[in-house]
Design a protein around this motif. Structure first.
Motif: not given
Length: 252
Positions: A90-106
């Protein structure tokens, strides 16, 4: 997830320099911007091991940058939103987004495979059990994952041939792999292996409810701090280098 930084006030800067054309000044500014983006990218990557547990080279390589040109005078540092390489990750932006923005991870790749095999229900994630074989990055080994999926899939298939292959799979895995679904009585939900004697079971993967992540990787803060500290010195250095070359040539 992108951060762009730029410079303006070119005419004001040029007025303070003698013998600098628009082209030469723009080239110097672009060099300073690009060097700052390189440093910001390296700074983000250097912080990853301090936040994440044994980040993979794929994750660290998920930080990208785009240098400035004399025409745009903008540089970018970003988390890649396109899959790279031939691994199918998966693109890094997909699984790092919750770590950077918060919320549920995919869902992770292994979780999607388990869901497709009918083992992991929606809204659940996995954590390693006592019998999990992990690689150097803390992920389930590919070999063990393959053995788990084979048994789960073949145990759901009818007919003598899949059953004969299932016996071979159990021999390779060192026991019978089975799933305890959420809501069942007894052991916690997850993927287990029963030894050849049939007396002991060991959890390979445990199912847990998907958690909501709080933002913990300050990507924007890291890039902004480095850009604030390093942009002016990098531009000054680039202009100085260009001025030295101009002096050596005796003109533009």
């Amino acid at each position: 997830m992108r951060l762009t930084f730029a410079v303006d006030g070119i005419k004001e800067t040029q007025a303070q320099l003698r013998g600098f054309s628009d082209r030469r000044l723009a080239a110097s500014l672009a060099t300073g911007l690009t060097r700052t983006a390189v440093e910001a990218k390296a700074g983000v990557q250097a912080q990853m091991p301090n936040v994440f547990d044994r980040p993979t080279p794929y994750t660290i390589g998920g930080v990208g940058m785009k240098g400035a040109t004399a025409q745009t005078l903008e540089a970018e540092v970003f988390i890649k939103d396109q899959q790279s390489g031939d691994r199918g990750g998966r693109p890094a932006a997909v699984y790092l987004r919750p770590e950077i923005k918060g919320g549920k991870r995919q869902a992770k790749g292994v979780e999607r495979l388990l869901t497709a095999a009918g083992a992991l229900p929606g809204g659940w994630a996995i954590v390693p059990g006592a019998g999990a074989q992990l690689d150097q990055h803390g992920n389930l080994s590919r070999q063990q994952l393959t053995l788990i999926l084979r048994q789960i899939r073949r145990s759901r298939s009818a007919g003598p041939q899949p059953r004969r292959r299932l016996v071979g799979d159990q021999r390779k895995a060192g026991g019978q792999v089975f799933v305890i679904h959420p809501g069942a009585k007894g052991a916690a939900p997850g993927v287990y292996i029963r030894d050849a004697v049939g007396r002991n079971i060991t959890p390979l993967l445990l199912f847990v409810r998907q958690a909501t992540y709080r933002a913990r990787f300050d990507f924007e803060g890291i890039v902004t701090r480095i850009a604030t500290q390093r942009l002016a010195p990098n531009i000054e250095r680039a202009i100085g280098e260009s001025a030295a070359r101009l002096l050596q040539r005796g003109g533009q």
